[in-house]
Write a protein that holds these residues in place. Sequence first.
Motif, short mmCIF file in Angstrom:
data_model
loop_
_atom_site.label_atom_id
_atom_site.label_comp_id
_atom_site.label_asym_id
_atom_site.label_seq_id
_atom_site.Cartn_x
_atom_site.Cartn_y
_atom_site.Cartn_z
N ALA A 44 40.46 34.99 27.06
CA ALA A 44 40.69 36.50 27.01
C ALA A 44 40.60 36.55 25.26
N SER A 45 40.80 35.36 24.73
CA SER A 45 40.79 35.51 22.39
C SER A 45 39.58 35.48 22.51
N LEU A 46 38.30 35.53 23.25
CA LEU A 46 37.21 35.60 22.90
C LEU A 46 36.22 37.02 23.01
N SER A 47 37.17 37.69 23.61
CA SER A 47 35.99 39.71 24.23
C SER A 47 37.78 40.16 23.73
N ASP A 48 37.89 41.20 23.59
CA ASP A 48 38.31 42.50 23.90
C ASP A 48 38.62 43.77 25.29
N GLN A 49 37.21 42.98 25.66
CA GLN A 49 36.71 43.62 27.12
C GLN A 49 38.08 42.38 28.35
N VAL A 50 38.74 41.60 27.86
CA VAL A 50 39.07 40.70 28.86
C VAL A 50 41.37 40.51 28.91
N SER A 51 41.72 40.52 29.57
CA SER A 51 42.86 40.89 29.26
C SER A 51 43.41 40.28 30.38
N VAL A 52 44.71 39.20 30.62
CA VAL A 52 45.27 38.19 31.43
C VAL A 52 46.67 38.69 31.90
N SER A 53 46.94 38.88 32.98
CA SER A 53 48.12 39.01 33.28
C SER A 53 48.75 38.10 34.88
N ARG A 54 49.28 37.97 34.34
CA ARG A 54 49.86 36.08 35.40
C ARG A 54 51.30 37.10 36.47
N THR A 55 50.55 38.91 37.04
CA THR A 55 51.44 38.60 38.25
C THR A 55 50.67 39.01 39.56
N GLY A 56 50.20 37.64 39.53
CA GLY A 56 49.34 37.61 41.17
C GLY A 56 50.18 36.76 41.80
N THR A 57 49.81 37.26 43.40
CA THR A 57 50.85 36.97 44.15
C THR A 57 50.12 36.14 45.19
N ASP A 58 49.15 35.44 45.24
CA ASP A 58 48.04 34.68 46.01
C ASP A 58 48.95 33.47 46.16
N PRO A 59 49.08 32.86 47.97
CA PRO A 59 49.55 31.92 47.85
C PRO A 59 48.91 30.57 47.74
N ARG A 60 47.61 30.23 47.14
CA ARG A 60 47.28 29.40 46.69
C ARG A 60 47.28 29.84 45.13
N LYS A 61 47.89 28.47 44.35
CA LYS A 61 48.75 28.27 43.07
C LYS A 61 47.61 27.28 42.70
N PRO A 62 47.32 26.30 42.03
CA PRO A 62 47.15 27.75 40.50
C PRO A 62 45.76 28.48 41.49
N SER A 63 45.65 29.75 41.43
CA SER A 63 44.25 30.61 41.30
C SER A 63 44.08 31.83 40.40
N PHE A 64 43.14 32.89 40.25
CA PHE A 64 42.44 33.76 39.95
C PHE A 64 42.03 35.06 40.42
N ALA A 65 42.09 35.81 39.81
CA ALA A 65 40.86 36.90 40.62
C ALA A 65 40.29 37.51 39.21
N ILE A 66 39.43 37.98 38.89
CA ILE A 66 38.34 38.45 38.18
C ILE A 66 38.29 40.01 38.84
#
Length: 527
Positions: A44-66
């Motif tokens: 996220a630090s490399l582009s103004d077009q990218v942001s991060v949220s830690r509100t995911g509810t996926d039971p698999r942790k750690p995981s993330f969506a783009i």
Amino acid sequence: MLDADLKTQLKAYLEKVTHPIELVASLDDSAKSQELSELLEDIASLSDQVSVSRTGTDPRKPSFAINRAGTDVGVRFAGIPLGHEFTSLVLALLQVGGHPSKAAPELLEQVRNLEGEFRFETFMSLSCHSCPDTVQALNLMSVVNPNIKHVAIDGALFQDEVNERQVMAVPTVFLNGEPFDQGRMDIEQIVARLDTGAAKRDAEKIKAKKPFDVLVVGGGPAGAAAAIYAARKGIRTGVAAERFGGQVLDTMAIENFISIAYTEGPKLAASLEQHVREYDVDVMNMQRAEKLVAPADPNGLFEVQLANGATLKSKTVILSTGARWRNMNVPGEQEYRNKGVTYCPHCDGPLFKGKRVAVIGGGNSGVEAAIDLAGIVGHVTLLEFDGKLRADEVLQRKLRSLHNVTIIVNAQTTEVQGDGKKVTGLSYTDRSSGQSRQVELEGVFVQIGLLPNTDWLKGTLKLSPRGEIEVDARGETSIPGVFAAGDATTVPYKQIVIAMGEGAKASLSAFDHLIRMPVVEAEAAAA
């Protein structure tokens, strides 16, 4: 998390993003979740077009969506996609961010037109060089078609789920909760599985093709070289390949390709295909040849019949169908294939972390596999049929220095055992004493050499007792006008650089054959 060089490269890629994207993380208090959080912050630090949220509810942790902001376009990763999957991460960021794919427009349109709901899960490992193709294909499909969803799961990080779902090889793909397929798949192969009418449409297109001057059967290094050399002569050239890249796709490190100190199989295969497509070559991928028919007239057209029912015609043919892993041909091997019996230590090794495995074969491939696996699994038993190992001495010394490796020579594997779902052991005969012995284990890695892909040519042209196509110094087979190159032939030393040279030679020989054909008859053959 990312070093300065990677950040610089990634920043340049992210400049191509045209739609805002959000990285939605599902985290817990584990060290791996902390690593993932740091990675996402770096991105996220490399582009103004990218942001991060830690509100995911996926039971698999750690995981993330783009996710593409304001839409339902997105892909998911369960784990930290570094290693071989870092490229998959970069491509996912670009594609979700609106940067167009280089895939063929007609293929993308085929994906858009798929009807139904498709929920894909791919179990992969970060050390698997076969997995990225599958992950990237399904990620792209999920970006193109909103009815397709995909999550790539690092099997080493979610070991409980791997065990529960009996995943014993990567990549393993599930569709809507049910097993879909195992092994490397590209987007063409996946779409062909989902679009049931694709094979019939392909066959109709192929039937309509005009005869070629040179038809290359096989898309490995030999086939690629043959196609390029033929196309450079300005003659009509076609390539029919079951999978472009061939066995190179299954090769990890390549350190003996002259002028290139190090590369990896999938990267080299991609370069080969790109080079071929720079010329006027008709590339027909996912086409398996089933029969070669020679013309009654020496100056007539050869026919190559394909598995989909279509037939290709050509004045000359170059056979470069390569080779495949040799099977042990013992009870239980096929029953437990991908259920503990595997042929790729780099791909599947992480799935056997802490477990007991066997490596069958004491040549360079077998010993290298045992060395690599010893750093992952609990214990390795290497079994060699001969009375001594055949690997290079430097590899043998390394192997013997490892505390969790047992070496057994004069061992003839006789059976792979299991409980119906997975491997539990194997039996072998001690060739010195004749006694039968058993080894309890969970995995068997087979590394006993190669077999030429020439079964479909039996009875058509001359093959050696080993099934290799017999060729002369010019690469010509027992049938004038048919040439062969690469691992499928009697040429010794199965190496990429040799296959390429032989492919070029076969192509030059085919061209020489063409220019010596009588002009009138050659023109009639092309009509």
